[in-house]
Design a protein around this motif. Structure first.
Motif, PDB file in Angstrom:
ATOM      1  N   PRO A  16      73.113 -21.095 -37.144  1.00  0.00           N
ATOM      2  CA  PRO A  16      72.768 -22.252 -36.311  1.00  0.00           C
ATOM      3  C   PRO A  16      71.353 -22.739 -36.606  1.00  0.00           C
ATOM      4  O   PRO A  16      70.448 -21.947 -36.861  1.00  0.00           O
ATOM      5  N   ALA A  17      71.167 -24.061 -36.611  1.00  0.00           N
ATOM      6  CA  ALA A  17      69.866 -24.650 -36.902  1.00  0.00           C
ATOM      7  C   ALA A  17      69.796 -26.030 -36.255  1.00  0.00           C
ATOM      8  O   ALA A  17      70.824 -26.706 -36.112  1.00  0.00           O
ATOM      9  N   PRO A  18      68.605 -26.459 -35.843  1.00  0.00           N
ATOM     10  CA  PRO A  18      68.470 -27.786 -35.231  1.00  0.00           C
ATOM     11  C   PRO A  18      68.558 -28.906 -36.273  1.00  0.00           C
ATOM     12  O   PRO A  18      68.402 -28.677 -37.468  1.00  0.00           O
ATOM     13  N   GLU A 303      56.250 -13.197 -37.960  1.00  0.00           N
ATOM     14  CA  GLU A 303      56.357 -14.528 -37.353  1.00  0.00           C
ATOM     15  C   GLU A 303      56.984 -15.534 -38.320  1.00  0.00           C
ATOM     16  O   GLU A 303      57.808 -16.364 -37.912  1.00  0.00           O
ATOM     17  N   THR A 304      56.619 -15.437 -39.582  1.00  0.00           N
ATOM     18  CA  THR A 304      57.180 -16.350 -40.585  1.00  0.00           C
ATOM     19  C   THR A 304      58.684 -16.147 -40.710  1.00  0.00           C
ATOM     20  O   THR A 304      59.458 -17.117 -40.783  1.00  0.00           O
ATOM     21  N   LEU A 305      59.122 -14.899 -40.743  1.00  0.00           N
ATOM     22  CA  LEU A 305      60.556 -14.617 -40.843  1.00  0.00           C
ATOM     23  C   LEU A 305      61.302 -15.140 -39.616  1.00  0.00           C
ATOM     24  O   LEU A 305      62.381 -15.740 -39.739  1.00  0.00           O
ATOM     25  N   TRP A 306      60.745 -14.936 -38.436  1.00  0.00           N
ATOM     26  CA  TRP A 306      61.412 -15.367 -37.213  1.00  0.00           C
ATOM     27  C   TRP A 306      61.535 -16.891 -37.156  1.00  0.00           C
ATOM     28  O   TRP A 306      62.601 -17.435 -36.859  1.00  0.00           O
ATOM     29  N   ASN A 307      60.461 -17.587 -37.474  1.00  0.00           N
ATOM     30  CA  ASN A 307      60.484 -19.048 -37.460  1.00  0.00           C
ATOM     31  C   ASN A 307      61.452 -19.598 -38.501  1.00  0.00           C
ATOM     32  O   ASN A 307      62.165 -20.582 -38.253  1.00  0.00           O
ATOM     33  N   GLN A 310      64.977 -19.279 -37.192  1.00  0.00           N
ATOM     34  CA  GLN A 310      65.296 -20.253 -36.140  1.00  0.00           C
ATOM     35  C   GLN A 310      65.553 -21.637 -36.710  1.00  0.00           C
ATOM     36  O   GLN A 310      66.305 -22.429 -36.129  1.00  0.00           O
ATOM     37  N   GLN A 311      64.931 -21.955 -37.839  1.00  0.00           N
ATOM     38  CA  GLN A 311      65.125 -23.258 -38.477  1.00  0.00           C
ATOM     39  C   GLN A 311      66.241 -23.252 -39.519  1.00  0.00           C
ATOM     40  O   GLN A 311      66.508 -24.274 -40.143  1.00  0.00           O
ATOM     41  N   GLY A 312      66.880 -22.110 -39.704  1.00  0.00           N
ATOM     42  CA  GLY A 312      67.947 -22.012 -40.693  1.00  0.00           C
ATOM     43  C   GLY A 312      67.444 -21.936 -42.122  1.00  0.00           C
ATOM     44  O   GLY A 312      68.186 -22.261 -43.065  1.00  0.00           O
ATOM     45  N   ASN A 313      66.188 -21.487 -42.308  1.00  0.00           N
ATOM     46  CA  ASN A 313      65.579 -21.471 -43.641  1.00  0.00           C
ATOM     47  C   ASN A 313      65.699 -20.124 -44.346  1.00  0.00           C
ATOM     48  O   ASN A 313      65.270 -20.004 -45.497  1.00  0.00           O
ATOM     49  N   ARG A 314      66.250 -19.095 -43.688  1.00  0.00           N
ATOM     50  CA  ARG A 314      66.438 -17.804 -44.348  1.00  0.00           C
ATOM     51  C   ARG A 314      67.783 -17.726 -45.065  1.00  0.00           C
ATOM     52  O   ARG A 314      67.973 -16.895 -45.958  1.00  0.00           O
ATOM     53  N   ILE A 315      68.687 -18.583 -44.685  1.00  0.00           N
ATOM     54  CA  ILE A 315      70.075 -18.391 -45.088  1.00  0.00           C
ATOM     55  C   ILE A 315      70.287 -18.573 -46.593  1.00  0.00           C
ATOM     56  O   ILE A 315      71.121 -17.888 -47.204  1.00  0.00           O
ATOM     57  N   ALA A 316      69.516 -19.460 -47.224  1.00  0.00           N
ATOM     58  CA  ALA A 316      69.674 -19.646 -48.675  1.00  0.00           C
ATOM     59  C   ALA A 316      69.298 -18.366 -49.421  1.00  0.00           C
ATOM     60  O   ALA A 316      69.960 -17.991 -50.396  1.00  0.00           O
ATOM     61  N   ALA A 317      68.211 -17.696 -48.990  1.00  0.00           N
ATOM     62  CA  ALA A 317      67.819 -16.437 -49.630  1.00  0.00           C
ATOM     63  C   ALA A 317      68.864 -15.352 -49.399  1.00  0.00           C
ATOM     64  O   ALA A 317      69.124 -14.528 -50.292  1.00  0.00           O
ATOM     65  N   VAL A 331      67.696 -11.125 -39.056  1.00  0.00           N
ATOM     66  CA  VAL A 331      66.242 -11.257 -39.036  1.00  0.00           C
ATOM     67  C   VAL A 331      65.578 -10.090 -38.311  1.00  0.00           C
ATOM     68  O   VAL A 331      64.486  -9.643 -38.684  1.00  0.00           O
ATOM     69  N   GLU A 332      66.232  -9.559 -37.270  1.00  0.00           N
ATOM     70  CA  GLU A 332      65.645  -8.448 -36.535  1.00  0.00           C
ATOM     71  C   GLU A 332      65.490  -7.215 -37.428  1.00  0.00           C
ATOM     72  O   GLU A 332      64.469  -6.508 -37.356  1.00  0.00           O
ATOM     73  N   ASP A 333      66.483  -6.975 -38.266  1.00  0.00           N
ATOM     74  CA  ASP A 333      66.407  -5.825 -39.165  1.00  0.00           C
ATOM     75  C   ASP A 333      65.324  -6.019 -40.221  1.00  0.00           C
ATOM     76  O   ASP A 333      64.610  -5.071 -40.578  1.00  0.00           O
ATOM     77  N   GLU A 334      65.198  -7.246 -40.732  1.00  0.00           N
ATOM     78  CA  GLU A 334      64.187  -7.507 -41.749  1.00  0.00           C
ATOM     79  C   GLU A 334      62.783  -7.361 -41.180  1.00  0.00           C
ATOM     80  O   GLU A 334      61.886  -6.801 -41.823  1.00  0.00           O
ATOM     81  N   ILE A 335      62.583  -7.842 -39.961  1.00  0.00           N
ATOM     82  CA  ILE A 335      61.265  -7.721 -39.327  1.00  0.00           C
ATOM     83  C   ILE A 335      60.941  -6.255 -39.058  1.00  0.00           C
ATOM     84  O   ILE A 335      59.808  -5.806 -39.269  1.00  0.00           O
TER      85      ILE A 335
END
Length: 562
Positions: A16-18, A303-307, A310-317, A331-335
């Motif tokens: 999910p992403a805005p 903080e960078t990973l969490w943000n 939330q914006q849907g920017n981790r999914i491509a990686a 994301v919780e596991d990565e943090i």
């Protein structure tokens, strides 16, 4: 939260992403999969796939990287479905009638891109294959055929070698991915052209760059962040040596990563910047890392990973990771993995990085005092074969053997073996450029060697199939001209030179008249006191003296004119 599913046999990641929906279809193929003799084939295919899709109200594009190729779109769900379905249809029916046009567009794109300061580093580390191919221009474009493109698409652009990611709350209803079956292509194994590390090579002035192979691990990411922080503090804030000082982290291959550090420098401060970078690396290697700095870096990366999530920017990686066979991370596991990194973990990574380092030193900087060894620029062996002497001297010659080619100049020699050759660029006038897997290049200009065209004919007969890439004809002034033993024709004299020649002749005539006049007067005065032989000798002496005086005056005039 990243959800997983499948669509038409293709794995799907949904986050999910805005805002507007974003989606990408990623394939596990890139520059590192291309042989140098066909470098550019993936980029060319990407361009051809996008051509039939025309224009859109929203942004879409394709990207070809070192390990992955992606087609992505931002827009409404219907637009996303139309775009990605069209990509799959275009992959099955490539518009090969556009082949020559797209090749020219790629050449234009490359011409406008220019060279980056770090472009040469993959070449020096990996040579002219896998991850080193990205250092080269797209040399293979002229040789790529429509059949080769179709075969490339059939191998790499399949449902088993793809992942679909969507930054949105659902999969568009009309989306279809009609891709053929295939296999998941593994990541290339990074090669090495460095016999020993740490190593260094000469680079352009004004920049110091360094990279190192490290394990793919959260501690390596933290090391890269701390390295940038320490470089900025030491080189910019405290010493004022560098304006731009930073580092980055990039995953490479199945289980490794690359840390890259860069700092700019004034010419007179290049050695100081290099020394400062070495000090920073040495300090981190022995574990002298401030716990407060580590805490800041861990908090910032979390903080960078969490943000990004939330914006849907981790999914491509995560899609790229899934293609490499790694499980999808929440994301919780990565943090949590990042927050567990200790000073000892970072110091261990720093030690491995120091041992595998490759330095691009500014020209004139000798890095051996810091433990770096020169990266090889010459070959260790020569081939055995027919020797063709160079027209320019006895110490230079070309050797054409059954297993390769060598160019010798004095004590230096460059060799490319046919079984370790990445490409042979061929020009109509007979010039050849052989590039070995190790990055060594041998240029053969037949006009510069005795029986040079005969040598080229032998090389062409022994070049393995698929390596030759024909080039357009060169301008005549670009073809080397062999030195000639015959004297060069002299240009016709200028008007000024003709006038000077007349003055010289006139001076000699005046000198002769003067000498004759003096002799005649002497004969009148001496009468019969001297014999005829003595009078002739006196005449000759006066004539020579007059000529000397005239010549002296002429040389004096020439010096003034010069």
């Amino acid at each position: 939260m990243i959800a997983q599913g499948k669509l038409d046999g293709v794995p799907v990641l949904l986050s999910p992403a805005p805002g507007l929906m974003r989606a990408g279809l990623v394939f596990r193929v890139g520059f590192a999969d291309e042989p140098l003799a066909r470098h550019g084939i993936t980029h060319l295919l990407e361009h051809l796939v996008l051509y039939p899709l025309g224009l859109s109200d929203y942004h879409f594009n394709g990207t070809t990287g070192v390990e992955h190729t992606s087609f992505h779109m931002q827009g409404s769900p219907d637009d996303v479905a139309r775009f990605l379905t069209g990509v799959c249809a275009s992959l099955q029916n490539l518009p090969t009638h556009r082949l020559d046009v797209e090749k020219e567009l790629l050449r234009t794109e490359a011409n406008g891109r220019g060279d980056g300061a770090l472009d040469a580093m993959p070449l020096w580390r990996h040579g002219a294959r896998d991850y080193g191919v990205s250092s080269y221009p797209e040399f293979g474009l002229p040789a790529i055929t429509a059949d080769e493109l179709r075969a490339w698409a059939a191998r790499y652009f399949t449902r088993d070698n793809a992942v679909l990611w969507i930054a949105g709350d659902h999969v568009p209803a009309g989306l279809r991915l009609p891709l053929p079956g295939g296999r998941r292509e593994p990541l290339p194994v990074p090669s090495s052209a460095l016999p020993v590390t740490p190593a260094f090579f000469p680079g352009p002035p004004g920049v110091v760059a360094w990279n190192a192979m490290v394990p793919r691990h959260p501690a390596s990411q933290v090391f890269a962040d701390l390295l940038e922080r320490e470089m900025y503090r030491a080189l910019r804030q405290e010493a004022g040596l560098s304006y731009t000082a930073g580092s980055s982290y990039r995953e490479i291959g199945a289980d490794a990563a690359m840390v890259v550090a860069v700092a700019d420098a004034l010419p007179e401060k290049q050695e100081a910047v290099f020394g400062g970078l070495v000090d920073v690396l040495s300090t981190m290697q022995v574990g002298r890392i401030d716990q407060a700095d580590l805490a800041v870096v861990l908090r910032q990366r979390g903080e960078t990973l969490w943000n990004a999530d939330q914006q849907g920017n981790r999914i491509a990686a995560e899609a790229a990771g899934l293609l490499a066979g790694r499980p999808v991370r929440q994301v919780e596991d990565e943090i949590a993995a990042i927050m567990a990194v200790t000073v000892g973990d970072v110091a261990a990574v720093a030690g491995m990085a120091r041992g595998s380092g490759l330095l691009m030193a500014p020209e004139g900087v000798d890095a051996r005092w810091a433990g770096f060894q020169p990266a090889p620029q010459l070959s260790e062996q020569v081939v055995i074969g027919t020797v063709h002497a160079a027209h320019t001297g006895r110490d230079a010659h070309l050797i054409v053997g059954d297993d390769g080619v060598t160019v010798v100049g004095g004590d230096d020699h460059l060799t490319v073996r046919f079984d370790a050759c990445s490409i042979v660029r061929a020009w109509p006038d007979g010039a050849r450029l052989f590039v070995g897997h190790d990055g060594i290049m041998v240029r053969v200009e037949p006009t510069l060697f005795r029986n040079g065209h005969q040598a080229v004919a032998l090389l062409d007969a022994r070049t393995p199939a698929g390596l030759r890439v024909d080039q357009p004809a060169r301008r005549p002034d670009r073809i080397p001209v062999p030195p000639s033993d015959e004297p060069r024709p002299q240009p016709p004299p200028t008007r000024a030179e003709k006038l000077e020649a007349r003055r010289i002749r006139a001076s000699y005539v005046l000198a002769a008249i003067f000498g004759l006049g003096v002799v005649s007067r002497v004969v009148e005065m001496t009468g019969d006191r001297y014999g005829e032989d003595a009078q002739l000798a006196l005449l000759a002496l006066l004539l020579v003296g007059g000529a000397v005086i005239a010549t002296s005056r002429i040389r004096s005039r020439r010096r003034r004119l010069a």
